[in-house]
Design a protein around this motif. Structure first.
Motif, PDB file in Angstrom:
ATOM      1  N   ARG A 294       0.883  -1.194  -0.105  1.00 42.64           N
ATOM      2  CA  ARG A 294      -0.057  -0.060   0.144  1.00 42.64           C
ATOM      3  C   ARG A 294       0.863   1.198  -0.053  1.00 42.64           C
ATOM      4  O   ARG A 294       1.602   1.489   0.932  1.00 42.64           O
ATOM      5  CB  ARG A 294      -0.857  -0.039   1.376  1.00 42.64           C
ATOM      6  CG  ARG A 294      -1.948   0.849   1.156  1.00 42.64           C
ATOM      7  CD  ARG A 294      -3.052   1.013   2.174  1.00 42.64           C
ATOM      8  NE  ARG A 294      -3.769  -0.348   1.724  1.00 42.64           N
ATOM      9  CZ  ARG A 294      -5.049  -0.135   1.020  1.00 42.64           C
ATOM     10  NH1 ARG A 294      -5.441   0.971   0.504  1.00 42.64           N
ATOM     11  NH2 ARG A 294      -5.450  -1.331   0.870  1.00 42.64           N
ATOM     12  N   ASP A 298      -5.266   5.087  -0.344  1.00 41.06           N
ATOM     13  CA  ASP A 298      -6.250   4.440  -1.238  1.00 41.06           C
ATOM     14  C   ASP A 298      -5.325   3.867  -2.611  1.00 41.06           C
ATOM     15  O   ASP A 298      -6.025   3.754  -3.418  1.00 41.06           O
ATOM     16  CB  ASP A 298      -7.295   5.287  -1.542  1.00 41.06           C
ATOM     17  CG  ASP A 298      -6.734   6.626  -2.454  1.00 41.06           C
ATOM     18  OD1 ASP A 298      -5.473   6.864  -2.678  1.00 41.06           O
ATOM     19  OD2 ASP A 298      -7.388   7.478  -2.828  1.00 41.06           O
ATOM     20  N   ILE A 352      -7.711   2.511  -5.434  1.00 43.81           N
ATOM     21  CA  ILE A 352      -8.882   1.866  -5.279  1.00 43.81           C
ATOM     22  C   ILE A 352     -10.134   2.721  -5.141  1.00 43.81           C
ATOM     23  O   ILE A 352      -9.804   3.564  -3.970  1.00 43.81           O
ATOM     24  CB  ILE A 352      -8.276   0.798  -3.846  1.00 43.81           C
ATOM     25  CG1 ILE A 352      -7.225   0.129  -4.373  1.00 43.81           C
ATOM     26  CG2 ILE A 352      -9.543   0.039  -3.893  1.00 43.81           C
ATOM     27  CD1 ILE A 352      -7.545  -0.970  -5.554  1.00 43.81           C
ATOM     28  N   THR A 359     -11.797  -1.940  -9.318  1.00 40.77           N
ATOM     29  CA  THR A 359     -10.626  -1.874  -8.370  1.00 40.77           C
ATOM     30  C   THR A 359     -11.119  -2.785  -7.053  1.00 40.77           C
ATOM     31  O   THR A 359      -9.996  -3.071  -6.461  1.00 40.77           O
ATOM     32  CB  THR A 359     -10.413  -0.377  -8.115  1.00 40.77           C
ATOM     33  OG1 THR A 359     -11.397   0.476  -7.481  1.00 40.77           O
ATOM     34  CG2 THR A 359      -9.882   0.369  -9.168  1.00 40.77           C
ATOM     35  N   PRO A 360     -12.342  -2.701  -6.632  1.00 42.18           N
ATOM     36  CA  PRO A 360     -12.484  -3.525  -5.463  1.00 42.18           C
ATOM     37  C   PRO A 360     -11.999  -5.014  -5.542  1.00 42.18           C
ATOM     38  O   PRO A 360     -11.726  -5.831  -4.704  1.00 42.18           O
ATOM     39  CB  PRO A 360     -13.893  -3.348  -5.223  1.00 42.18           C
ATOM     40  CG  PRO A 360     -14.343  -2.196  -5.714  1.00 42.18           C
ATOM     41  CD  PRO A 360     -13.767  -2.141  -6.692  1.00 42.18           C
ATOM     42  N   GLU A 363      -8.453  -5.412  -5.429  1.00 42.92           N
ATOM     43  CA  GLU A 363      -7.718  -5.111  -4.155  1.00 42.92           C
ATOM     44  C   GLU A 363      -7.940  -6.246  -3.247  1.00 42.92           C
ATOM     45  O   GLU A 363      -7.124  -6.565  -2.114  1.00 42.92           O
ATOM     46  CB  GLU A 363      -8.780  -3.858  -3.104  1.00 42.92           C
ATOM     47  CG  GLU A 363      -8.194  -3.561  -1.860  1.00 42.92           C
ATOM     48  CD  GLU A 363      -9.131  -2.459  -0.985  1.00 42.92           C
ATOM     49  OE1 GLU A 363      -8.513  -1.910  -0.300  1.00 42.92           O
ATOM     50  OE2 GLU A 363     -10.097  -2.367  -1.590  1.00 42.92           O
TER      51      GLU A 363
END
Length: 528
Positions: A294, A298, A352, A359-360, A363
């Motif tokens: 990360r 986001d 995200i 994008t979910p 992720e």
């Protein structure tokens, strides 16, 4: 007047291409003055052009709107009124009318999967689709006589195929094959994709009805020369090439693939066993996620490892289509890769969106999972602008930073004594992408640490809603002519600029560059 030639053929419309083709080989038409990309952004900025239906649109209502004067389309669960966009469509009015009153999602995935349609068409939203997709008629047939290339279809479909080879010469070598074409000039390794793909070939069926098979390999060579149509050379699969290491040699107008451990390849690598396509459909490559971290609250960075027997390089400014599994179908989304210092790897920086379509799903991926990406997409050569201009300006907002990272790196490598100004616009400190997480390697973070405060390589974060006080390298505000003039000195020498970000940012950035008297011919916009 829109420069579009339309004639009737068997009751259908054929749009005559008057410009050429897009990055995928998609037919484009000449648009009338005032109907370009920037004109559409200005027209729709902070406006809503469609009449909203808050209760939603069912299939019966959607099918009523299919004409040039009243054209609605369904796209990923939302209905859009694209009537006012028809004149701005690069593929021509008849092509977009194919989806009028219908589900445009399949056509979008074929031709425009890299486009951020939610931003591009936000002014055209009518409402959510609440009907039955199965009751909508399929899109109409292509309106262009040579409509070929599609995103998301196998390369064996939808391409130009010609036994003459389009002027290409395929010659068997002692240890491999050579491919040559006089129209290719100045080829380099980023122009060439080579894949040796495992193929299971059925050999026989025994008396119990069981199939026997053996592993073969299929050699595919893709030449995506700058400013020209891509060409694909695909050889018949053969057991002799299975798990064989090869060497790639690229010359000005010639490509050689040599297999050092093999000889006498005339029977498997020759012109008769090679299918040549011009403007092939995009092929896909299954990569392995070998690192994932990360970057900020986001944004994720994926490090991808390419297949072992694939040579895959990304030219500056090119992007890829990422295939995302969604329910029972696939969606395709564009992302600009970032070169990785480790050979055979590339990175993807992906923002995200919790309520996003794709994008979910991204992720949820973990280290060790597969992620499928397309061949590189693009046709322009940005090397000259990046290396030779006296002043290079890179303006980005949010995740629009991705194409700028490799442009910046190339500039530093090839023209470190020349000026470069990279301004990264975000909302708050939490959105900044120039910080390297502990224990990770992040190219932009390393560049920031190395050149923070440099007088020629000028890097600035600009925040519109900051929480801390302004500093020399972290400014407050939005992109304006006044802001640029305080950072970028006036120059009478060659200047080039790149812009990437949301639609509103693009319009504001282009206006700001106009105030610096930078010609539109010297500005490239990466379209979302």
């Amino acid at each position: 007047m829109n420069n579009l030639s339309v004639t009737g053929t068997n009751g259908g419309l054929f749009a005559k291409p008057t410009i050429g083709r897009s990055e995928y080989g998609r037919v484009k038409v000449a648009l009338a003055p005032g109907k370009g990309f920037m004109d559409w952004l200005r027209l729709t900025a902070n406006k809503h052009l469609a009449k909203r239906i808050t209760g939603g649109v069912d299939h019966d209502e959607l099918m009523k709107h299919y004409t040039k004067e009243d054209c609605w389309v369904h796209l990923f669960g939302t209905v859009y009124d694209v009537t006012k966009y028809l004149d701005f469509h690069p593929g021509g009015i008849p092509e977009l009318l194919r989806a009028g009153g219908r589900d445009a999602t399949p056509l979008f995935n074929q031709y425009h999967a890299w486009v951020n349609y939610e931003s591009f068409l936000k002014a055209c939203v009518v409402g959510p689709f609440i009907g039955d997709l199965s009751k909508l008629p399929p899109p109409l047939s292509p309106t262009t006589s040579d409509d070929t290339n599609k995103l998301g279809v196998p390369s064996s479909l939808g391409s130009d195929y010609f036994d003459g080879g389009f002027g290409s010469r395929v010659e068997t070598l002692e240890h491999g094959i050579s491919i040559e074409n006089d129209e290719w000039t100045g080829l380099s390794e980023p122009n060439v994709i080579v894949s040796l793909t495992p193929v299971s070939v059925k050999t026989s069926i025994n008396t119990r009805g069981e199939e026997n098979s053996e592993e073969h390999a299929r050699l595919r060579v893709l030449i995506h020369h700058f400013w020209q149509s891509a060409m694909e050379f695909e050889f018949e699969s053969t057991q002799r090439l299975t798990q064989q290491k090869y060497e790639l040699i690229v010359k000005k107008n010639r490509v050689e693939i040599r297999f050092p451990a093999l000889e006498n390849l005339e029977d498997v690598l020759n012109r008769e066993k090679c299918k040549i396509r011009r403007r092939p459909g995009s092929s896909y490559h299954s990569t392995k996620i070998i690192d994932l971290f990360r970057l900020n609250h986001d944004t994720l960075v994926f490090s991808l490892e390419l297949p072992e027997y694939t040579t895959y390089r990304i030219p500056l400014g090119y992007h890829v289509g990422v295939k995302v599994r969604k329910g029972k179908g696939n969606l395709y989304r564009p992302y600009t890769p970032i070169s990785n210092p480790t050979p055979h790897r590339i990175d993807l920086m992906i923002k995200i969106y919790p309520d996003g379509i794709c994008t979910p799903s991204l992720e949820k991926l973990q280290i060790g999972d597969d992620l499928v990406i397309s061949d590189p997409i693009g046709d322009k050569d940005f090397t000259g602008w990046t290396e030779n201009s006296s002043q290079l300006i890179l303006l980005s907002a949010g995740s629009g930073i991705t194409p700028m990272i490799d442009l910046l790196e190339r500039r530093i490598q090839k023209a470190s004594n020349s000026e470069v100004y990279m301004l990264m616009f975000n909302k708050t400190e939490e959105d900044i992408q120039t910080v390297t997480p502990d224990g990770k390697t992040w190219k932009l973070g390393e560049i920031w640490k190395t050149f923070e405060g440099d007088e020629k390589i000028v890097l600035r974060n600009v925040l519109s809603a900051p929480k801390a006080e302004e500093s020399e390298y972290q400014l407050h505000g939005r992109i304006t002519p006044e802001l640029l003039k305080t950072i970028i000195p006036t120059s009478s020498e060659s200047r080039r600029a790149f812009i990437c970000g949301p639609d509103g940012f693009i319009v504001a950035a282009k206006n700001a560059l106009d105030s610096l008297n930078i010609s539109s011919d010297h500005v490239h916009i990466f379209k979302g």
